[in-house]
Design an enzyme around this catalytic site. Structure first.
Site, PDB file in Angstrom:
ATOM      1  CG  ASP A  13      -1.858  -1.160   1.192  1.00 40.27           C
ATOM      2  OD1 ASP A  13      -2.160  -1.532  -0.022  1.00 40.27           O
ATOM      3  OD2 ASP A  13      -2.293  -1.712   2.208  1.00 40.27           O
ATOM      4  CE  LYS A  16       2.168  -2.566  -4.315  1.00 37.09           C
ATOM      5  NZ  LYS A  16       2.017  -1.963  -2.820  1.00 37.09           N
ATOM      6  N   GLY A  40      -4.740  -4.470  -3.875  1.00 37.96           N
ATOM      7  CA  GLY A  40      -5.504  -3.305  -4.131  1.00 37.96           C
ATOM      8  C   GLY A  40      -4.660  -1.843  -4.698  1.00 37.96           C
ATOM      9  CG  HIS A  41      -1.942  -2.240  -6.945  1.00 32.61           C
ATOM     10  ND1 HIS A  41      -1.148  -2.687  -7.897  1.00 32.61           N
ATOM     11  CD2 HIS A  41      -1.774  -2.593  -5.767  1.00 32.61           C
ATOM     12  CE1 HIS A  41      -0.163  -3.642  -7.066  1.00 32.61           C
ATOM     13  NE2 HIS A  41      -0.823  -3.305  -6.025  1.00 32.61           N
ATOM     14  CD  GLN A 225       0.765  -8.973  -2.387  1.00 25.11           C
ATOM     15  OE1 GLN A 225       1.559  -9.641  -3.277  1.00 25.11           O
ATOM     16  NE2 GLN A 225      -0.592  -8.548  -2.765  1.00 25.11           N
TER      17      GLN A 225
END
Ligand code: GDP
Ligand code: IMO
Ligand code: MG
Length: 425
Positions: A13, A16, A40-41, A225
């Site tokens: 988080d 990225k 979750g990007h 990650q």
């Protein structure tokens, strides 16, 4: 732009998605190479937010080829939901520009059931997984019983593999975890019902990347990650089930390591972590709550509040070493506004010694004491700054101190969530 790998330098988080989206403008191909929809990007363009879990963050740039490599574990249902949602928003998600490796392992409903059942079963030792079936899917890959994307071309093979898998998984679910077993026919019917929508995306990802590289196109690898969640090098056992370090970009997409030229670590200007595990600079006080509030630190995948703390240069130093980082992109420095004194952990104290890198024994990170250096904070709104020189003196000093503590230059400074809110140094 050269061939560039983007890696989360902390516990995930870091931003990225934002940086990959931004750098996609100068790239031709964007590749995910590990992890799954535990990621979750978030991307923001002109205030409009898109959160991606499986599809590469280059997808919002028309014409860029987006590839899902063999190292990813793909939930076919989540992939299709994402395709549908992007399509509804006018994004081209056709197989002309989106591909899945034949060799990508598929997350099956029984992987999700097992992940959740195990987390519910563990009394004290919960990892705090995202419950997306990531660990059990990678387990099946290593056990050589996984279902791969290419198998969707062969319905008999799909049925046989699911039946065989469920003989074992149902035993575990029912007898060990007291959870609901799954019906092999139902699971196979569900997956075969969508197989026809997945198979057009099957691509020789390695071939597609090398073909692009040969004709001088630039490739961007999008890590998921963060380094300290790496299965080998992270805070084991509080890690994810894939390798998140830069070397995995080669393995997880099928290219030689020399193809990877620039390695950019994404680092948040402070530290966050979701789920269990040691976190030396964690703040259980008002400053921690302030960071969570100002930084909107709630999970993009599970919505869980993220644990927040000071920047940890030991963690970043270790990431630089493990990944061969050539640059950092520093994100969310705007969030530190109005904190009078900023602290950076420069080293740890461990067993009466001062150490520069994390100790190697299991869970020893829980035993270290951070050694802090204090820097003056800032009160100016920096979200409109677009040049390094425009940043307040104290912000410049904070950035330069991180470079000195890690030996890695900071090439990008992100001052807000939007694509445009970035300074190229
Ligand atoms: P990822 O998993 O590394 O892609 O990061 P996430 O998307 O899970 O979390 C990063 C969050 O911070 C997202 O909500 C982004 O929109 C936001 N973000 C990214 N960069 C910045 C920044 O420089 N400043 C602020 N305030 N928010 C940012
Ligand atoms: P992005 O790509 C933050 C964490 C989970 C848990 C541990 C194992 O958005 O940075 P898993 O479901 O992978 O078996 O969970 O890893 N985790 C993440 N934390 N960002 C992520 O992804 C994460 N993906 C997994 O919270 O602690
Ligand atoms: Mg995230």
């Amino acid at each position: 732009m050269a061939n560039t790998v983007i890696i989360g330098a902390q516990w995930g988080d870091e931003g990225k998605g934002k940086i990959v989206d931004m750098l996609s403008a100068g790239s031709d191909v964007v590749v995910r190479f590990q992890g799954g929809n535990n990621a979750g990007h978030t991307i923001e363009v002109n205030g409009k937010q898109t959160i991606l879990h499986t599809i590469p963050s280059g997808i919002l740039h028309p014409g860029k080829l987006c590839l899902i490599g063999n190292g990813v574990v793909l939930d076919p249902f989540v992939f299709l939901e994402e395709v549908d949602s992007l399509t509804a928003n006018g994004v081209d998600t056709s197989p002309r520009r989106l591909g899945i490796s034949y060799k990508t392992h598929l997350i099956m409903p029984y992987h999700i059931a097992l992940d959740k059942a195990r987390e519910a079963y563990k009394a004290g030792g919960k990892i705090g997984t995202t419950g997306r079936g990531i660990g059990p899917c990678y387990e099946d890959k290593a056990a050589r019983v996984g279902l791969r994307a290419c198998d969707l071309l062969n319905p008999d093979l799909v049925r046989a593999k699911i039946s065989r898998a469920l003989e074992e998984k149902n035993f575990l679910l029912k007898d060990m975890y007291k959870a609901e077993p799954l019906d092999p026919k139902e699971v196979a019917d569900q997956i075969l019902a969508v197989a026809g929508r997945i198979t057009p995306y099957l691509t020789d990802v390695s071939g597609a990347i090398m073909e692009s590289a040969l004709i001088g196109k630039d490739v961007l690898w999008e890590g998921a990650q963060g380094v300290h969640l790496d299965l080998d090098h992270g805070t084991y056992p509080f890690v994810t089930s894939s390798n998140t370090v830069s070397g995995c970009a080669a393995i997880g997409s099928g290219v030689g390591p020399k193809t990877l030229t620039e390695i950019v670590g994404i680092a948040k200007a402070y530290t966050t972590r979701v789920g269990a595990g040691p976190f030396p600079t964690e703040l259980d006080d008002d400053t921690g709550a302030f960071l969570r509030q100002q930084g909107h630190e709630f999970g993009a995948t599970t919505g869980r509040p993220r644990r927040c703390g000071w920047l940890d240069a030991v963690v970043l130093r270790e990431s630089a070493r493990l990944c061969g980082l050539t640059q950092f992109a520093l994100t969310k420095i705007d969030v530190l506004r109005n904190i009078p004194v900023l602290k950076i952990c420069v080293d740890y104290k461990y067993k009466e010694q001062r150490i520069e890198y994390p100790p190697q024994e299991e869970n020893a990170l829980a035993e270290v004491t951070p050694i802090y250096e204090e820097l003056p904070g800032f009160t100016e709104d920096i979200s409109h700054c677009r040049h390094f020189e425009a940043l307040p003196y104290n912000v410049q000093k904070y950035i330069q101190r991180i470079e000195a503590l890690t030996g890695v230059r900071i090439s990008y400074v992100s001052v807000g969530p939007d694509r445009d809110q970035t300074i190229t140094v």
